[in-house]
Motif scaffolding. Structure first.
Motif, PDB file in Angstrom:
ATOM      1  N   MET A   1       0.846  -1.158   0.000  1.00 24.38           N
ATOM      2  CA  MET A   1       0.000   0.000   0.000  1.00 24.38           C
ATOM      3  C   MET A   1       0.898   1.230   0.000  1.00 24.38           C
ATOM      4  O   MET A   1       1.791   1.362   0.822  1.00 24.38           O
ATOM      5  CB  MET A   1      -0.884  -0.030   1.240  1.00 24.38           C
ATOM      6  CG  MET A   1      -1.732   1.157   1.401  1.00 24.38           C
ATOM      7  SD  MET A   1      -2.771   1.109   2.868  1.00 24.38           S
ATOM      8  CE  MET A   1      -1.659   0.651   4.137  1.00 24.38           C
ATOM      9  N   GLU A   2       0.665   2.086  -0.964  1.00 27.24           N
ATOM     10  CA  GLU A   2       1.479   3.287  -1.116  1.00 27.24           C
ATOM     11  C   GLU A   2       0.569   4.504  -1.284  1.00 27.24           C
ATOM     12  O   GLU A   2      -0.488   4.399  -1.884  1.00 27.24           O
ATOM     13  CB  GLU A   2       2.380   3.172  -2.349  1.00 27.24           C
ATOM     14  CG  GLU A   2       3.269   1.950  -2.326  1.00 27.24           C
ATOM     15  CD  GLU A   2       3.955   1.734  -3.656  1.00 27.24           C
ATOM     16  OE1 GLU A   2       4.225   2.716  -4.375  1.00 27.24           O
ATOM     17  OE2 GLU A   2       4.227   0.573  -3.968  1.00 27.24           O
ATOM     18  N   THR A   3       1.009   5.631  -0.754  1.00 31.40           N
ATOM     19  CA  THR A   3       0.212   6.849  -0.884  1.00 31.40           C
ATOM     20  C   THR A   3       0.553   7.636  -2.143  1.00 31.40           C
ATOM     21  O   THR A   3      -0.207   8.521  -2.529  1.00 31.40           O
ATOM     22  CB  THR A   3       0.400   7.762   0.346  1.00 31.40           C
ATOM     23  OG1 THR A   3       1.785   8.064   0.492  1.00 31.40           O
ATOM     24  CG2 THR A   3      -0.141   7.095   1.597  1.00 31.40           C
ATOM     25  N   GLN A   4       1.669   7.320  -2.779  1.00 25.92           N
ATOM     26  CA  GLN A   4       2.036   8.065  -3.989  1.00 25.92           C
ATOM     27  C   GLN A   4       1.009   7.836  -5.089  1.00 25.92           C
ATOM     28  O   GLN A   4       0.428   6.769  -5.198  1.00 25.92           O
ATOM     29  CB  GLN A   4       3.416   7.669  -4.478  1.00 25.92           C
ATOM     30  CG  GLN A   4       3.470   6.287  -5.102  1.00 25.92           C
ATOM     31  CD  GLN A   4       4.850   5.948  -5.604  1.00 25.92           C
ATOM     32  OE1 GLN A   4       5.768   6.737  -5.513  1.00 25.92           O
ATOM     33  NE2 GLN A   4       5.001   4.763  -6.135  1.00 25.92           N
ATOM     34  N   THR A   5       0.781   8.854  -5.876  1.00 27.33           N
ATOM     35  CA  THR A   5      -0.185   8.783  -6.962  1.00 27.33           C
ATOM     36  C   THR A   5       0.544   8.755  -8.301  1.00 27.33           C
ATOM     37  O   THR A   5       1.757   8.987  -8.375  1.00 27.33           O
ATOM     38  CB  THR A   5      -1.117  10.007  -6.945  1.00 27.33           C
ATOM     39  OG1 THR A   5      -0.320  11.187  -7.153  1.00 27.33           O
ATOM     40  CG2 THR A   5      -1.883  10.107  -5.630  1.00 27.33           C
ATOM     41  N   PHE A   6      -0.193   8.507  -9.356  1.00 25.47           N
ATOM     42  CA  PHE A   6       0.379   8.536 -10.697  1.00 25.47           C
ATOM     43  C   PHE A   6       0.981   9.910 -10.970  1.00 25.47           C
ATOM     44  O   PHE A   6       2.064  10.026 -11.542  1.00 25.47           O
ATOM     45  CB  PHE A   6      -0.689   8.181 -11.731  1.00 25.47           C
ATOM     46  CG  PHE A   6      -0.173   8.198 -13.137  1.00 25.47           C
ATOM     47  CD1 PHE A   6       0.617   7.160 -13.600  1.00 25.47           C
ATOM     48  CD2 PHE A   6      -0.478   9.247 -13.988  1.00 25.47           C
ATOM     49  CE1 PHE A   6       1.099   7.170 -14.903  1.00 25.47           C
ATOM     50  CE2 PHE A   6      -0.005   9.264 -15.286  1.00 25.47           C
ATOM     51  CZ  PHE A   6       0.786   8.220 -15.749  1.00 25.47           C
ATOM     52  N   TYR A  44      -1.109  -1.432  -4.006  1.00 29.22           N
ATOM     53  CA  TYR A  44      -2.126  -0.387  -4.029  1.00 29.22           C
ATOM     54  C   TYR A  44      -1.426   0.965  -4.020  1.00 29.22           C
ATOM     55  O   TYR A  44      -0.936   1.408  -2.987  1.00 29.22           O
ATOM     56  CB  TYR A  44      -3.037  -0.504  -2.803  1.00 29.22           C
ATOM     57  CG  TYR A  44      -3.724  -1.846  -2.673  1.00 29.22           C
ATOM     58  CD1 TYR A  44      -4.902  -2.109  -3.350  1.00 29.22           C
ATOM     59  CD2 TYR A  44      -3.189  -2.845  -1.867  1.00 29.22           C
ATOM     60  CE1 TYR A  44      -5.540  -3.334  -3.230  1.00 29.22           C
ATOM     61  CE2 TYR A  44      -3.820  -4.078  -1.735  1.00 29.22           C
ATOM     62  CZ  TYR A  44      -4.994  -4.311  -2.421  1.00 29.22           C
ATOM     63  OH  TYR A  44      -5.622  -5.513  -2.302  1.00 29.22           O
ATOM     64  N   THR A  45      -1.351   1.628  -5.165  1.00 26.24           N
ATOM     65  CA  THR A  45      -0.733   2.952  -5.225  1.00 26.24           C
ATOM     66  C   THR A  45      -1.823   4.013  -5.234  1.00 26.24           C
ATOM     67  O   THR A  45      -2.875   3.820  -5.827  1.00 26.24           O
ATOM     68  CB  THR A  45       0.162   3.096  -6.473  1.00 26.24           C
ATOM     69  OG1 THR A  45      -0.621   2.850  -7.629  1.00 26.24           O
ATOM     70  CG2 THR A  45       1.327   2.137  -6.435  1.00 26.24           C
ATOM     71  N   GLY A  46      -1.576   5.100  -4.556  1.00 28.81           N
ATOM     72  CA  GLY A  46      -2.567   6.162  -4.450  1.00 28.81           C
ATOM     73  C   GLY A  46      -3.590   5.898  -3.357  1.00 28.81           C
ATOM     74  O   GLY A  46      -4.696   6.406  -3.397  1.00 28.81           O
ATOM     75  N   PHE A  63      -8.054   1.203   4.183  1.00 23.04           N
ATOM     76  CA  PHE A  63      -7.665   2.302   3.310  1.00 23.04           C
ATOM     77  C   PHE A  63      -8.636   2.376   2.146  1.00 23.04           C
ATOM     78  O   PHE A  63      -9.424   1.455   1.901  1.00 23.04           O
ATOM     79  CB  PHE A  63      -6.227   2.126   2.805  1.00 23.04           C
ATOM     80  CG  PHE A  63      -5.990   0.840   2.062  1.00 23.04           C
ATOM     81  CD1 PHE A  63      -6.029   0.795   0.676  1.00 23.04           C
ATOM     82  CD2 PHE A  63      -5.726  -0.335   2.748  1.00 23.04           C
ATOM     83  CE1 PHE A  63      -5.816  -0.388  -0.005  1.00 23.04           C
ATOM     84  CE2 PHE A  63      -5.497  -1.516   2.080  1.00 23.04           C
ATOM     85  CZ  PHE A  63      -5.544  -1.558   0.696  1.00 23.04           C
ATOM     86  N   THR A  64      -8.561   3.468   1.420  1.00 28.07           N
ATOM     87  CA  THR A  64      -9.350   3.653   0.215  1.00 28.07           C
ATOM     88  C   THR A  64      -8.415   3.573  -0.971  1.00 28.07           C
ATOM     89  O   THR A  64      -7.337   4.166  -0.972  1.00 28.07           O
ATOM     90  CB  THR A  64     -10.074   5.014   0.240  1.00 28.07           C
ATOM     91  OG1 THR A  64     -10.921   5.059   1.382  1.00 28.07           O
ATOM     92  CG2 THR A  64     -10.897   5.233  -1.016  1.00 28.07           C
ATOM     93  N   PHE A  65      -8.819   2.824  -1.973  1.00 30.78           N
ATOM     94  CA  PHE A  65      -8.036   2.674  -3.196  1.00 30.78           C
ATOM     95  C   PHE A  65      -9.006   2.499  -4.364  1.00 30.78           C
ATOM     96  O   PHE A  65      -9.923   1.683  -4.283  1.00 30.78           O
ATOM     97  CB  PHE A  65      -7.105   1.455  -3.099  1.00 30.78           C
ATOM     98  CG  PHE A  65      -6.438   1.104  -4.397  1.00 30.78           C
ATOM     99  CD1 PHE A  65      -5.395   1.864  -4.869  1.00 30.78           C
ATOM    100  CD2 PHE A  65      -6.877   0.025  -5.143  1.00 30.78           C
ATOM    101  CE1 PHE A  65      -4.781   1.546  -6.072  1.00 30.78           C
ATOM    102  CE2 PHE A  65      -6.270  -0.298  -6.345  1.00 30.78           C
ATOM    103  CZ  PHE A  65      -5.222   0.462  -6.815  1.00 30.78           C
TER     104      PHE A  65
END
Length: 85
Positions: A1-6, A44-46, A63-65
């Protein structure tokens, strides 16, 4: 799980030449990502709205993805020091 976005990754491309100078670290990161993909581990990115839940220790993370809520069982949670408040 990552918070970075495209969009974050796109913006990072402006610093690609600097990343290439640190070739060993870049190669290590790419190798680790390849291992994750090869092992079939979902990435899961973003992700947003991240929460760790449990009475005395971590039991689940939510989390939300992709516009959907997710909840995964876990026993350990690692938090990088980037932007954790």
């Amino acid at each position: 799980m990552e918070t970075q976005t495209f969009a974050n990754r796109q913006a990072a491309l402006r610093r690609l030449t600097g990343a290439l100078r640190g070739g060993r670290l870049l190669a290590k990161r790419l190798g680790l990502l390849a291992e994750i993909r090869k092992a079939g581990i979902p990435r899961y990115t973003g992700a947003s709205a991240i929460a760790v839940e449990g009475r005395t220790q971590a039991e689940t993370k939510s989390f939300t993805f992709g516009g959907r809520s997710h909840r995964l069982e876990c026993a350990t949670v690692l938090l990088p020091s980037l932007g954790v408040t």
